[in-house]
Write an enzyme that holds these catalytic residues in place. Structure first.
Site, mmCIF file in Angstrom:
data_model
loop_
_atom_site.group_PDB
_atom_site.id
_atom_site.type_symbol
_atom_site.label_atom_id
_atom_site.label_comp_id
_atom_site.label_asym_id
_atom_site.label_seq_id
_atom_site.Cartn_x
_atom_site.Cartn_y
_atom_site.Cartn_z
ATOM 1 N N PRO A 117 -3.380 -4.274 -3.508
ATOM 2 C CG PRO A 117 -1.693 -1.841 -3.434
ATOM 3 C CD PRO A 117 -1.792 -2.852 -4.208
ATOM 4 C CD GLU A 118 -5.713 -6.904 -0.502
ATOM 5 O OE1 GLU A 118 -4.949 -6.409 0.049
ATOM 6 O OE2 GLU A 118 -5.957 -7.937 -1.528
ATOM 7 C CD GLU B 103 11.968 -3.774 -2.380
ATOM 8 O OE1 GLU B 103 12.147 -3.207 -1.010
ATOM 9 O OE2 GLU B 103 10.660 -2.674 -2.707
ATOM 10 C CE LYS C 146 -2.424 -9.630 -1.557
ATOM 11 N NZ LYS C 146 -2.856 -8.451 -1.200
ATOM 12 N N GLY D 198 7.235 -6.203 0.643
ATOM 13 C CA GLY D 198 6.229 -6.419 1.651
ATOM 14 C C GLY D 198 7.639 -6.453 3.282
ATOM 15 C CB SER D 199 6.397 -6.623 6.237
ATOM 16 O OG SER D 199 6.342 -8.312 6.528
ATOM 17 C CD1 TRP E 120 -0.355 -2.070 2.807
ATOM 18 C CD2 TRP E 120 0.381 -0.073 2.437
ATOM 19 N NE1 TRP E 120 0.783 -1.747 4.293
ATOM 20 C CE2 TRP E 120 1.265 -0.282 3.970
ATOM 21 C CE3 TRP E 120 1.571 1.989 2.919
ATOM 22 C CZ2 TRP E 120 2.046 0.092 5.327
ATOM 23 C CZ3 TRP E 120 2.078 1.599 3.700
ATOM 24 C CH2 TRP E 120 2.488 0.970 5.068
ATOM 25 C CG ASN E 121 5.198 1.192 0.740
ATOM 26 O OD1 ASN E 121 4.891 0.594 -0.440
ATOM 27 N ND2 ASN E 121 6.460 1.093 0.492
ATOM 28 C CD GLU F 260 10.961 -1.331 7.056
ATOM 29 O OE1 GLU F 260 10.417 -2.590 7.168
ATOM 30 O OE2 GLU F 260 10.918 -0.423 6.157
ATOM 31 C CB CYS G 186 11.507 -0.905 1.439
ATOM 32 S SG CYS G 186 11.309 -0.125 -0.039
HETATM 33 P P1 NAD Z 1 2.298 -7.262 6.466
HETATM 34 O O1 NAD Z 1 3.290 -7.525 6.902
HETATM 35 O O2 NAD Z 1 1.087 -7.381 6.619
HETATM 36 O O3 NAD Z 1 2.344 -6.768 4.499
HETATM 37 C C1 NAD Z 1 2.648 -6.095 3.911
HETATM 38 C C2 NAD Z 1 2.463 -6.129 3.033
HETATM 39 O O4 NAD Z 1 2.163 -7.760 2.686
HETATM 40 C C3 NAD Z 1 0.869 -5.745 2.951
HETATM 41 O O5 NAD Z 1 0.818 -5.244 1.481
HETATM 42 C C4 NAD Z 1 -0.125 -7.037 2.608
HETATM 43 O O6 NAD Z 1 -0.867 -6.466 2.317
HETATM 44 C C5 NAD Z 1 0.841 -7.922 1.699
HETATM 45 N N1 NAD Z 1 0.774 -8.979 2.793
HETATM 46 C C6 NAD Z 1 0.594 -9.888 4.412
HETATM 47 N N2 NAD Z 1 1.132 -10.950 4.089
HETATM 48 C C7 NAD Z 1 0.851 -11.721 3.278
HETATM 49 C C8 NAD Z 1 0.927 -12.887 2.842
HETATM 50 N N3 NAD Z 1 0.621 -14.551 3.834
HETATM 51 N N4 NAD Z 1 0.412 -13.673 1.728
HETATM 52 C C9 NAD Z 1 0.852 -12.171 0.341
HETATM 53 N N5 NAD Z 1 1.015 -11.092 1.004
HETATM 54 C C10 NAD Z 1 0.574 -11.027 2.338
HETATM 55 O O7 NAD Z 1 2.287 -5.625 7.666
HETATM 56 P P2 NAD Z 1 1.494 -4.157 6.898
HETATM 57 O O8 NAD Z 1 0.879 -3.431 8.253
HETATM 58 O O9 NAD Z 1 0.927 -4.098 5.950
HETATM 59 O O10 NAD Z 1 2.508 -3.374 7.275
HETATM 60 C C11 NAD Z 1 3.761 -3.145 8.068
HETATM 61 C C12 NAD Z 1 5.138 -4.046 6.867
HETATM 62 O O11 NAD Z 1 5.526 -3.644 5.936
HETATM 63 C C13 NAD Z 1 6.173 -2.198 7.676
HETATM 64 O O12 NAD Z 1 6.138 -1.765 8.849
HETATM 65 C C14 NAD Z 1 7.031 -2.751 6.256
HETATM 66 O O13 NAD Z 1 7.737 -3.648 6.990
HETATM 67 C C15 NAD Z 1 6.480 -3.215 5.638
HETATM 68 N N6 NAD Z 1 6.657 -3.292 4.153
HETATM 69 C C16 NAD Z 1 7.324 -2.985 3.583
HETATM 70 C C17 NAD Z 1 7.177 -2.674 2.418
HETATM 71 C C18 NAD Z 1 7.635 -1.776 1.071
HETATM 72 O O14 NAD Z 1 7.802 -1.455 0.714
HETATM 73 N N7 NAD Z 1 8.876 -2.729 1.196
HETATM 74 C C19 NAD Z 1 5.920 -1.596 1.930
HETATM 75 C C20 NAD Z 1 4.422 -1.820 2.800
HETATM 76 C C21 NAD Z 1 4.771 -2.383 4.389
#
Ligand code: NAD
Length: 490
Positions: A189-190, A262, A187, A240-241, A163-164, A393, A296
């Protein structure tokens, strides 16, 4: 690009895009399932998002399989032309799309505009690269043998984007995949789906054959658990994370699927004693609060030489106090709300933890107002080494600044964490810049400026920040298989 009155842009409900059609999710027992979309600046519900059922995912898989069969045989020059057209459409719609992005994500309108226009540049660049995917001929050891290396598209890609940067994270994956001749199920960003859907629409309107892009939304863990092992899918790409990335990479590994990850970072920003301090203050205060720190590659661990520490902290704190926070649609706002309530809670927890362990609060430190996910730009000093913010982070507008005494010590500190995505340094010494660049464990290093994330330059991390690249020619490599053919002419 035409000017758009932001007050008249209405936020759309967002559907799935499967087999060339925008449609509701079929849901449970034939009933559509959807979730509300919230404006993080107002906490108002601004739209609804369709959720994909298992049947919808099956339809997307069959469609993507068909899309791949078509698209892999479209000549690269034709791929190039279609992609360039999608980029033009995105540019024409940039004002409206940017407004929608700010409404769903919160970032200031000028940042949303930069992201949308940068996406058009990314498409252009990958379109050009579609024409430059080269194999090679290898000199044989025996007369009459011909040895050739072909680069072939990997196949159907399953992509997961956060979502960022609702457009930027998606456009890199879509465009590299399409340039290579792959089809893709994204898939999206919801929480920020409409601008991502607008990107897909630009490709649709440019004439992309049905099935080449399918866009789905729903419960992320359910969708990834279904798509990653599915035999139709040959490649996984996730942003994502780190925690989630490791789970998805493990699942992909169990099914021997190619992967690009990433993930998170915790970028050291080192200011050496010979740096131009004013320049460092100006650039770091600008970069840190971009997208409210939810980036990130955001500079997140500020390490400043003790000789210039006091001057830097004073200058930086003053610059931070000048950052205007508010609704991203307002023209003079420099930092919008955080994208969701989870980030506000995380900033509160990280700040409270640091203060409980003895940190000094230089500015900020609290939620702003009682509506919207706003958090003050925050500066902390005198941190204990075990403060969570120095180890996790932050992904938000909180800055820890620590002093250092020697190059050895600061490089050890920069490399201490398992992350390795971006690293920044400020110095007027070429020797020191070179040493930092060579010794820091990071996928990307930027010195005396913030020059990362261009379409033509590699973008990716090492260690717990993931593997693979989403920029430069390396990004195409991630979507092609290498096939070696040797033939003895008879
Ligand atoms: P999160 O870890 O639950 O989700 C991060 C992303 O992963 C979201 O887009 C979510 O939809 C997706 N996701 C989560 N579980 C998944 C799964 N099992 N299968 C597929 N996709 C899944 O946490 P959050 O609250 O949305 O974000 C928090 C942390 O995520 C941040 O602190 C940051 O570290 C990280 N993040 C990183 C980026 C990046 O650009 N690298 C972007 C967004 C979030």
């Amino acid at each position: 690009m035409s000017a758009v009155n932001t007050a008249t842009v209405s936020y759309p409900d967002v559907l799935l895009f499967i087999d060339g059609q925008w449609r509701e999710g079929t849901g449970q027992d034939g009933k559509p399932v959807s979730e509300p979309i919230i404006n993080p600046a107002t906490e108002e519900v601004i739209g609804t998002l369709a959720h994909a059922s298992r049947a919808d995912l099956d339809a997307a898989l069959i469609s993507a399989e068909g899309g791949f069969a078509t698209w892999r045989h479209v000549a690269p020059h034709e791929r190039y032309k279609l992609m360039r057209k999608a980029a033009e459409i995105l540019r024409e719609r940039a004002e409206e799309i940017s407004t929608i992005m700010t409404m769903e994500q919160g970032k200031p309108l000028f940042e949303a505009r930069v992201e949308t226009l940068a996406a058009a540049d990314i498409i252009d660049w990958f379109a050009e690269e579609a024409r430059r995917i080269y194999g090679r001929v290898i000199a044989p050891r025996a007369a009459g043998v011909e040895q050739v290396v072909h680069k072939e598209p990997v196949g159907v890609v399953a992509a997961f984007t956060p979502w960022n940067f609702p457009i930027n994270q998606a456009v890199r994956k879509i465009s590299a995949a399409l340039a290579a001749g792959c089809s893709i199920i994204l898939k999206g960003p919801e929480e920020t789906p409409a601008s991502c859907a607008a990107l897909v629409k630009a490709y649709e309107d440019a004439g992309l054959p049905k099935g080449v892009i399918n866009l789905v939304f729903g419960v992320p863990s359910e969708i990834s658990a279904y798509l990653i092992p599915h035999p139709i899918v040959r490649k996984i790409t996730f942003t994502g994370s780190t925690v989630v990335g490791k789970q998805l990479a493990a699942l992909a590994g169990a099914h021997m699927k190619r992967v690009t990850m990433e993930l998170g970072g915790h970028a050291p920003a080192v200011v050496f004693e010979d740096a131009d301090v004013d320049h460092a203050v100006k650039l770091l205060s600008g970069a840190k609060f971009r997208n409210a720190g939810q980036v990130c590659v955001s500079p997140t661990r500020f390490l400043v030489h003790e000789d210039i520490y006091a001057r830097f902290v004073d200058g930086f704190t003053e610059a931070v106090q000048g950052v205007k926070v508010g609704n991203g649609l307002d023209a003079d706002v420099r930092m919008g709300p955080l994208a969701n309530s989870r980030r506000v809670e995380a900033m509160e927890a990280l700040t409270a933890d640091a203060l409980a362990k003895g940190a000094t609060l230089r500015t900020g430190g609290a939620r702003l107002g009682n509506k919207g996910y706003f958090f003050q730009p925050t500066v902390l000093t005198d941190l204990s080494p075990d403060a969570r913010i120095l180890n996790e982070e932050p992904f938000g507008p909180v800055v820890p600044i620590q002093p250092f005494t020697s190059t050895e010590a600061v490089i050890a500190e920069a490399n201490r964490l398992p992350y390795g995505l971006a690293a920044y340094a400020y110095t007027t010494s070429a020797k020191r810049a070179d040493e930092f660049a060579r010794r820091v464990e990071s996928g990307m290093v930027s010195i005396n400026h913030h020059g990362l994330a261009l379409p033509e330059t590699p973008f990716g991390g090492i260690k717990d920040s993931g593997y693979g690249s989403e920029g430069g020619i390396e990004a195409i490599e991630a979507y092609v298989n290498t096939k070696f053919v040797t033939q003895l002419g008879l």
